[in-house]
Design an enzyme around this catalytic site. Structure first.
Site, mmCIF file in Angstrom:
data_model
loop_
_atom_site.group_PDB
_atom_site.id
_atom_site.type_symbol
_atom_site.label_atom_id
_atom_site.label_comp_id
_atom_site.label_asym_id
_atom_site.label_seq_id
_atom_site.Cartn_x
_atom_site.Cartn_y
_atom_site.Cartn_z
ATOM 1 C CE LYS A 68 2.697 1.365 10.464
ATOM 2 N NZ LYS A 68 2.914 1.869 9.075
ATOM 3 C CB CYS B 6 17.090 1.322 1.054
ATOM 4 S SG CYS B 6 15.623 0.543 0.383
ATOM 5 C CB ALA C 227 -0.976 0.003 1.177
ATOM 6 C CG MET D 52 21.845 -1.812 -5.372
ATOM 7 S SD MET D 52 21.583 -0.284 -4.470
ATOM 8 C CE MET D 52 22.166 0.904 -5.689
ATOM 9 C CG ASP E 120 1.906 3.931 6.708
ATOM 10 O OD1 ASP E 120 1.180 2.978 6.353
ATOM 11 O OD2 ASP E 120 3.116 3.793 6.970
ATOM 12 C CG ASN F 243 5.333 -1.224 12.292
ATOM 13 O OD1 ASN F 243 4.799 -2.138 11.675
ATOM 14 N ND2 ASN F 243 5.717 -0.113 11.691
#
Ligand code: PQQ
Ligand code: CA
Length: 679
Positions: A336, A608, A185, A648, A309, A395
């Site tokens: 959350k 990342c 999502a 990657m 979110d 979470n």
């Protein structure tokens, strides 16, 4: 080999719904992700107590040979353990010795890593009828022979492979149906959950969580009802709408209800998704389904019109609680958004919701179960520091409920974040500064255009769900600590971001025992018994969305499973330490390119690799601590895909050599600024 195939067949062959329920009378095995269908993570095993937990020692450890997040709760059946590593690799072990029985690698392609928001993680397997089931990151559900590790069947759970769907959650199995959802999502997908026949892999039912294109027939009455809560003027179905079922489920066999938690909207920003507002069912909700047919029964929406979110995919626990002098069949959730919910699980009626951390988006709920919102939290024009942030006050890290103490043990946290509407957002377009848009994210928000004021925190929170208040807490140095286990020995176990495994007195919160482990911990511990001895097991491996870019210990060992018992005497493996200690220097760059590099970095690298030089990196390297030769050769990684097998991506479809030079200017420029500030 220590355990024979015949022994495994005898152990796992008879596992069915009745056997999972029968285990509730003793808890010797751990047969479902959350131990039992109620997902309490409370074990009746009481050989390890507050008196003897101090003598807990290592029995064995096992190298999972993985370098990314390990989130699995192991399953144990009569001395056989099934646990997953990152990349959805399944390991079968002799639970008494840690000796490997077999390894099953679903061979998730490396390029799939960038289709998931939050690391190539997997939360574990399910067992049933002689088979082990894993939902692999690339969306295939595999059934594996529990004795041999050979594939029995494999099905594709993804309805459209053009879309970025991934699977991270553990399957659950009810009466011969294996049930699995998916994630995606952040990218733009339509959430759904599917049940498959455990024997054949044939699809039994699928339930979508949000409506599709309203010009086409609705799949069922629930979708028709849901569509009335969406504004179709912005073509919400084109970005999927969201509502992914990427983690929590629970099951009540007497009511025959399956409870699922649903995720955030796609795109996140409701102004862009459903401009006139609306509740946008069934985003950020708990939904009860009939597990035989997949039919909707009831829902409770924790966060109407989600724009932050605020997934409700977090752990759902079923319990019977005395509230106001009456026994109530409830479910509990700490999603959350920072509120702790107690809901009547027979019909979804609201009982109570109170904040378990500081909250800025809403301060309270009204009696009908709707949040009393702060209007600034939905501003289209002004940045807003959303507390809790999208990282969640809690979470996916499992909590646990101990009926003896009456307390829920929550890994609570805060990660500061300011959100503001992204004026440049359009569906699936790579826009500089637009968070991870180069990777296909569709948020419609920019982050931290002004600096957040809050400070990050993490603690273990012991919460009284009846009186909706804190009983005790244990503070940690960082957010993103592991899931919890509680036992009839009056204990709570938890691993931490800074690489410790700790046992607490469940009543008082006193620390009774702890040991360092080989890296930060995110998964939850579990416990089991064999031949009269109680064991505690935890899978360790730092990662997940926060763990990709930050860490709180310099120990960076591979994923490992640790099993402890009173009097265990095995030696801890050597602690491997990070060598990323020096800020990068000497990469030649043009100062004028730093700003353009920042914009490209935010759109492609940020979630990342983190912010260069700010933290020396989690499961993925912080580039501010790279060797300069690595950065000078960045083309090989960024444009030629040299790291594709490690996840990657290659970016040559939308980045040029000049973009790479600008990114390097931003990295070296930021590292220089950090070094300057430190002097
Ligand atoms: O919206 C989604 O579909 C989705 C999926 C996942 C996932 O599958 O892991 C996460 C999230 N969202 C998410 O918002 C989130 O904070 C998160 C953390 C993690 C993790 O494994 O550490 N996964 C996910
Ligand atoms: Ca999400």
């Amino acid at each position: 080999q220590t355990i024979t195939e015949e022994q495994i067949r005898a152990a796992v062959g008879p596992i069915d719904t009745a056997a999972i329920i029968e285990n509730d009378s003793h808890d010797r095995n751990w047969l479902n992700y959350g131990l039992n269908y109620a997902e309490t993570r409370y074990s009746q095993l009481d050989a390890i107590t507050t008196e003897n937990v101090g003598e807990l020692g290592l029995e064995w450890s096992y190298d999972l040979k993985s370098r990314r997040g390990v989130q699995a709760t192991p399953i144990v059946v009569d001395g056989v353990m099934y646990v997953t590593a990152s990349w959805s690799v399944v390991h079968a072990l002799d639970a008494l010795t840690g000796a490997p029985l077999w390894v099953y690698d679903p061979e998730v392609p490396g390029e799939f890593a960038s289709r998931g928001c939050c690391d190539v993680v997997n939360r574990g397997v399910a067992v049933y009828d002689g088979k082990v089931y894993v939902g692999a990151f690339d969306g295939y559900l595999h059934a594996i022979d529990a004795a041999t590790g050979e594939q029995v069947w494999k099905v594709d759970t993804i309805e459209n492979r053009e879309m970025s769907y991934t699977v991270t959650g553990a399957p659950r199995i009810i009466n011969g149906k294996v049930i699995i959802g998916n994630g995606g999502a952040e990218y733009g997908v339509r959430g759904y959950i599917t049940a498959y026949d455990t024997t054949t892999g044939e699809e039994a039912w699928r339930w979508y969580t949000v409506p599709g294109d309203p010009s086409k027939p609705f799949e069922n009455d629930a979708m028709e009802m849901a569509a009335e809560t969406w504004d179709a003027s912005a073509n919400y179905w084109e970005a999927g709408g969201g509502g992914t079922v990427w983690d929590a489920m629970a099951y009540d066999p007497e009511l025959n209800l399956l409870y699922i938690g649903t995720g955030n909207g796609s795109p996140w920003n409701q102004h862009l998704r459903s401009p006139a507002g609306g509740d946008n069912l069934f985003l950020a909700s708990i939904v009860a389904l009939n597990p035989d047919t997949g039919e909707y029964v009831w829902h409770y929406q924790n966060t109407p019109g989600d724009t932050w979110d605020y997934t409700s995919t977090q752990h759902i626990i079923l319990a019977d609680l005395e509230i106001g002098g009456e026994m109530r069949q409830v479910l509990m959730q700490a999603p959350k958004n920072g509120f702790f919910y107690v809901i009547d699980r027979t019909d979804g009626s609201f009982i109570s919701a109170e904040p378990f951390v500081e909250t800025t988006w809403a301060k309270a709920y009204d009696d009908s179960g709707r949040p009393i919102e702060n209007p600034a939290a939905r501003s289209k024009d002004e940045p807003f520091e959303t507390v809790p942030s999208a990282y969640g006050a809690h979470n996916w890290h499992p909590m646990s409920f101990n009926p003896d103490t009456g307390l829920v043990y929550i890994p609570a946290q805060g990660v500061p974040l300011v959100q503001s509407t992204d004026p440049g957002w359009s569906l699936n377009s790579h826009q500089p500064m637009s968070t991870m848009s180069g990777m296909g994210w569709n948020l419609g928000y920019l982050f931290n255009v002004v600096a957040p004021e809050a400070t990050p925190f993490g603690h273990l929170l012991a919460w009284d769900p009846v009186n909706q208040r804190e009983a005790w807490r244990a503070e940690y140095v960082s957010p993103w600590n592991g899931g919890t286990l509680t036992t009839a020995g009056n204990l709570v176990f938890q691993g931490t971001a800074d690489g410790r495994f700790i046992a607490y007195d469940a009543t008082t919160g006193e620390t009774l025992w702890q040991t360092p482990v080989t890296s930060g911990v995110v998964a939850a511990p579990m416990t089991w018994e064999k031949d009269g001895t109680q064991y505690v097991t935890i899978a360790v491996g730092w990662g997940g969305v926060y763990g990709l870019m930050q860490r709180a210990t310099e120990r960076v060992g591979p994923g490992r499973v640790f099993t402890f018992r009173v009097g265990g005497t095995a030696e801890m493996p050597r602690f491997e330490m990070s060598d990323r200690t020096e800020l990068v220097s000497g990469v030649p760059y043009d100062r004028a390119q730093v700003e353009a590099g920042l914009a490209t970095y935010v759109a492609n690298c940020l979630f990342c690799h983190g912010v260069p030089g700010v933290n020396n990196g989690g499961a993925i390297p912080n580039l501010g601590y790279s060797a300069s030769e690595t950065l000078v050769n960045a083309d090989v990684w960024v444009l030629e895909g040299a790291g594709i097998h490690n996840g990657m991506p290659r970016f040559d479809a939308h980045l040029s050599e000049a973009d790479v030079q600008a990114i390097l200017a931003f990295i070296q420029g930021t590292a220089d600024a950090v070094r300057g500030a430190a002097q």
